[in-house]
Design an enzyme around this catalytic site. Structure first.
Site, short mmCIF file in Angstrom:
data_model
loop_
_atom_site.label_atom_id
_atom_site.label_comp_id
_atom_site.label_asym_id
_atom_site.label_seq_id
_atom_site.Cartn_x
_atom_site.Cartn_y
_atom_site.Cartn_z
CE LYS A 136 -42.37 -19.55 -10.96
NZ LYS A 136 -42.67 -18.09 -10.96
CB CYS A 189 -39.66 -14.24 -16.77
SG CYS A 189 -39.08 -14.22 -15.04
CG ASN A 209 -43.30 -15.61 -19.05
OD1 ASN A 209 -43.41 -14.44 -19.32
ND2 ASN A 209 -43.19 -16.01 -17.77
N GLY A 265 -53.74 -13.83 -10.05
CA GLY A 265 -52.23 -14.05 -9.60
C GLY A 265 -52.36 -13.64 -7.93
CE LYS A 297 -48.74 -13.42 -17.47
NZ LYS A 297 -48.42 -14.42 -16.51
C1 DHB Z 1 -41.13 -15.20 -12.37
C2 DHB Z 1 -42.02 -13.93 -12.62
C3 DHB Z 1 -42.82 -13.69 -13.49
O1 DHB Z 1 -43.10 -12.65 -13.67
C4 DHB Z 1 -42.64 -14.56 -14.69
O2 DHB Z 1 -43.19 -14.25 -15.61
C5 DHB Z 1 -42.01 -15.79 -14.66
C6 DHB Z 1 -41.31 -16.17 -13.40
C7 DHB Z 1 -40.35 -15.38 -11.34
O3 DHB Z 1 -39.78 -14.63 -10.71
O4 DHB Z 1 -40.28 -16.59 -11.06
#
Ligand code: DHB
Length: 315
Positions: A49, A134, A131, A275, A168
């Site tokens: 995560k 998000c 990432n 996913g 990402k």
């Molecule tokens: C979350 C969602 C995402 O798409 C991401 O790239 C990172 C975190 C989230 O809401 O936890």
């Protein structure tokens, strides 16, 4: 059924994966138990995560919803903090014979630089997926839609990072944006890109209740699953065409069966993340989709991914 004559093996960023299929960062990859389950499964790698400097509880629930067409989430980065994912790396590496990648999603550049410097000192971390996309932290825009900021981030990040580094990306929707972003990435020491994160800030409605389906941000959240497959395929295809050949493209978006994985590889994907379907089905999706992909390959007379990778025919 696992057909050993048909190889799903792949390599990118100096990592070797026995299977090109592995989990997307997001569903069921937050706790030690989650990551152990991925380790024990047919997944080709273990990806965490997205983590932040400190542990986070995330946004209020309900914050995830799915229907037959896909998912919407506004989790808000619930995670155990980067230290946790670094500390378990040695155990994960000794327990499972597959790469261990940490997704990093700091709330600021300063936090990202700090986490990257720390994780760089950990030889049991195989690679980092930074990432930049998000969509779910209120008040924090998706970095990768701000091209000037991406240049700044990659300039600073590549100064402190010596590990295989992936980024990402969010989905892009305009050819000029593909070209601009690929030109930027091509200037930096990046080993792979992952295309794509969810389509940000979509809205799913429950007609009976005349209401949104998740609580945070007035119901707005990142869309995954079937809804996003054509967009994901287009991003994989375009980035494969535009990026330096030594930069791998990892597909993510709308993969629920062998056909979906096959399509992404035809577009040029070196590996394929799962996913929404992993959230639905759990770790059995990795062996099921592997068997389906092998079946398609067998019927077409392909023995390995390079027999068809990137070979999408266009008219
Ligand atoms: C979350 C969602 C995402 O798409 C991401 O790239 C990172 C975190 C989230 O809401 O936890």
């Amino acid at each position: 059924m696992n057909d050993t004559n048909i190889s799903l093996a792949t390599a990118f960023a100096g990592l070797e994966l026995h299977s090109c299929l592995y989990n997307a960062s997001g569903p069921w990859c937050t706790t030690r138990e989650d990551l152990d389950s991925i380790g024990k499964s047919s997944s080709g790698a273990i990806l965490t995560k997205s983590c932040t400097l400190e542990e986070r509880a995330g946004n209020p629930s309900p914050r995830y919803y799915e229907n037959q067409l896909g998912s919407i989430n506004s989790m808000g980065l619930p995670n155990k903090g980067y230290k946790f994912y670094g500390e378990i790396a040695a155990d994960i590496q000794s327990d499972f014979d597959k790469p261990y990648l940490i997704s990093v999603s700091g709330l600021s550049l300063k936090n990202n630089l700090y986490m990257l410097a720390e994780l760089n000192g950990n030889s049991n971390v195989s690679a980092i997926e930074l990432n930049l996309s998000c969509p779910n932290v209120p008040g924090k825009p998706q970095t990768a839609y701000d091209f000037k900021q991406v240049v700044h981030v990659l300039t600073e990040v590549t100064k402190v990072n010596a590990k295989p580094l992936g980024i990402k990306l969010p989905p892009y929707f305009d050819i000029i944006h593909f070209e601009e972003m690929a030109a930027i990435i091509n200037e930096f020491e990046v080993s792979f890109v992952t295309c794509v994160n969810s389509i940000g800030n979509g809205l799913v409605i429950d007609v009976e209740k005349e209401a949104v389906v998740i609580r945070p941000k007035g119901g707005f959240g990142g869309i995954g699953g079937d809804y996003i497959k054509p967009t994901a395929l287009a991003n994989v295809r375009k980035f494969r065409e535009l990026l330096r050949k030594d930069i791998a493209v990892i597909a993510c978006g709308g993969v629920k069966n062998g056909v979906d994985a096959f399509e992404h590889i035809l577009c040029g994907a070196d590996a394929v993340q799962i996913g929404t379907q992993y959230h639905r089905e759990g770790t059995s999706c990795f062996s099921r989709i592997a068997a389906e992909l092998q079946d398609i390959m067998k019927n077409k007379g392909y023995a390995k991914l390079s027999d068809f990778k990137g070979k999408l025919i266009q008219y």
